[in-house]
Scaffold this active site. Structure first.
Site, PDB file in Angstrom:
ATOM      1  N   ASP A  38       0.861  -1.180   0.000  1.00  0.00           N
ATOM      2  CA  ASP A  38       0.000   0.000   0.000  1.00  0.00           C
ATOM      3  C   ASP A  38       0.901   1.234   0.000  1.00  0.00           C
ATOM      4  OD1 ASP A  38      -2.064  -1.779   0.286  1.00  0.00           O
ATOM      5  OD2 ASP A  38      -2.831  -0.946   2.153  1.00  0.00           O
ATOM      6  N   HIS A  61       4.280  -7.523   0.353  1.00  0.00           N
ATOM      7  CA  HIS A  61       3.833  -8.819  -0.160  1.00  0.00           C
ATOM      8  C   HIS A  61       4.471  -9.122  -1.517  1.00  0.00           C
ATOM      9  CE1 HIS A  61       0.359  -9.492   2.761  1.00  0.00           C
ATOM     10  NE2 HIS A  61       0.865  -8.315   3.096  1.00  0.00           N
ATOM     11  N   SER A 115       9.025   2.895   4.793  1.00  0.00           N
ATOM     12  CA  SER A 115       9.843   3.642   3.864  1.00  0.00           C
ATOM     13  C   SER A 115       9.447   3.352   2.437  1.00  0.00           C
ATOM     14  CB  SER A 115      11.317   3.313   4.106  1.00  0.00           C
ATOM     15  OG  SER A 115      12.138   4.008   3.214  1.00  0.00           O
TER      16      SER A 115
END
Length: 322
Positions: free
Chosen positions: A90, A147, A254
């Site tokens: 995300d 992921h 980050s």
């Protein structure tokens, strides 16, 4: 003037000390104070706690527990088309495009070296010359687990010590070789789309970088490059991860950089700098598929895009320009 001052602070401030202090504080159990800090953070950054497995902020014993909170399975469906690679995190896309021989775009008018990013490993760099890259920034409001874009077999991991510059619009425009200077963990995978590198880049106040197969990689920060290798395929000791499976996480987050081999994938056309990303949505499509799948990211609500951009320092703040 203000931008010059902010940039000077990046060189003056004791970034390692600040990062250690932040990591120490984020791991402490402080009862009501922890809950207060989390509640203020949620309100300020507009964190959507309805997506979390535990939406009640009182259920988190430390700030770190909150920061790496798992999401409910159904809120990030994974595109199941075998020809589609999905977004690993995300966040917001900082830059994306073609690797021009040995150059990767950092910001408009600023490039950095592929070999430098890979700690001088020219053999690994050869795998990705003239390939494709995507740089994804995770803002404070985001889910901070990373992921897999596709099925992969882990072959190599390299820890590269480095600086801890903030990763934002100002530093990207003014700090040469930013991502090749910061601390990072390079993960190389064999995939059905050729070799893929997924690189977790540290920054100021990033307390730790972890992977699911090795646990915490940093800290400790010993100042030396470390390298690990794993066997291929189904050999004993191999590490196989599935598309959409968690591979790592940031405790205070980050940037993730993905590298793909030349001629293997095409990035989804709708994606551009500052596109908002959600895990599981289409990122790229195999070049070897005969029928191009419907690989268009689902539209996001305007308020979600606005909140993501508000939380992202990649968006240029015109008010700072004097």
């Amino acid at each position: 003037m203000l931008n010059s001052f902010k940039l000077s602070l990046q060189y003056i401030l004791p970034k390692l000390w600040l990062t250690r202090l932040a990591g120490w504080g984020a791991s402490k159990r402080a009862g009501w104070l922890t809950k207060l800090v989390i509640d203020l953070f949620v309100k300020y950054y507009k964190v959507d706690m309805k997506e979390a497995q535990k939406p009640d902020t009182a259920s988190y014993r430390t700030f770190n527990e909150f920061f790496v909170r798992p999401l409910r399975d159904e809120v990030r469906p994974i595109d199941t088309d075998p020809n589609v690679l999905v977004m690993p995190a995300d966040g917001v896309i900082s830059q994306l495009g073609k690797i021009e021989e040995n150059k990767i775009l950092q910001a408009k008018g600023h490039n950095y070296s592929l070999e430098a990013l890979l700690a001088g490993n020219y053999l690994m760099a050869d795998l990705f010359r003239n390939g494709t890259f995507v740089t994804t920034y995770l803002s404070p409001r985001d889910y901070h687990r990373v992921h897999m874009p596709c099925n992969g077999i882990l072959r190599e991991m390299i820890y590269v010590p480095g600086d801890l510059f903030s990763v934002n619009h100002l530093t990207a425009q003014n700090v040469p070789n930013l991502f090749a200077r910061n601390e990072r963990v390079i993960c190389l995978f064999d995939t059905e789309f050729g070799p893929m590198a997924q690189i977790l880049v540290g920054a100021t106040i990033v307390g730790s970088i972890e992977t699911v197969w090795a646990g915490t990689i940093t800290p400790p920060r010993e100042g030396i490059i470390k390298r690990w290798t794993w066997p291929a395929g189904e050999n004993d000791g191999s590490v196989a991860l599935l598309k959409g499976q968690e591979m790592g996480r940031f405790k205070l987050g980050s940037t993730v950089i993905n590298l793909f081999a030349p001629g293997k994938v095409n990035l989804v056309e709708q994606l551009e700098s500052l596109s908002v990303t959600k895990i599981g949505q289409p990122l790229a499509v195999s070049t070897e598929t005969f029928v191009t799948p419907d690989a268009e990211p689902a539209p996001l609500p305007a308020e979600e895009i606005e909140a993501e951009h508000d939380a992202s320092p990649l968006v240029d703040d015109k008010k700072d320009q004097v």
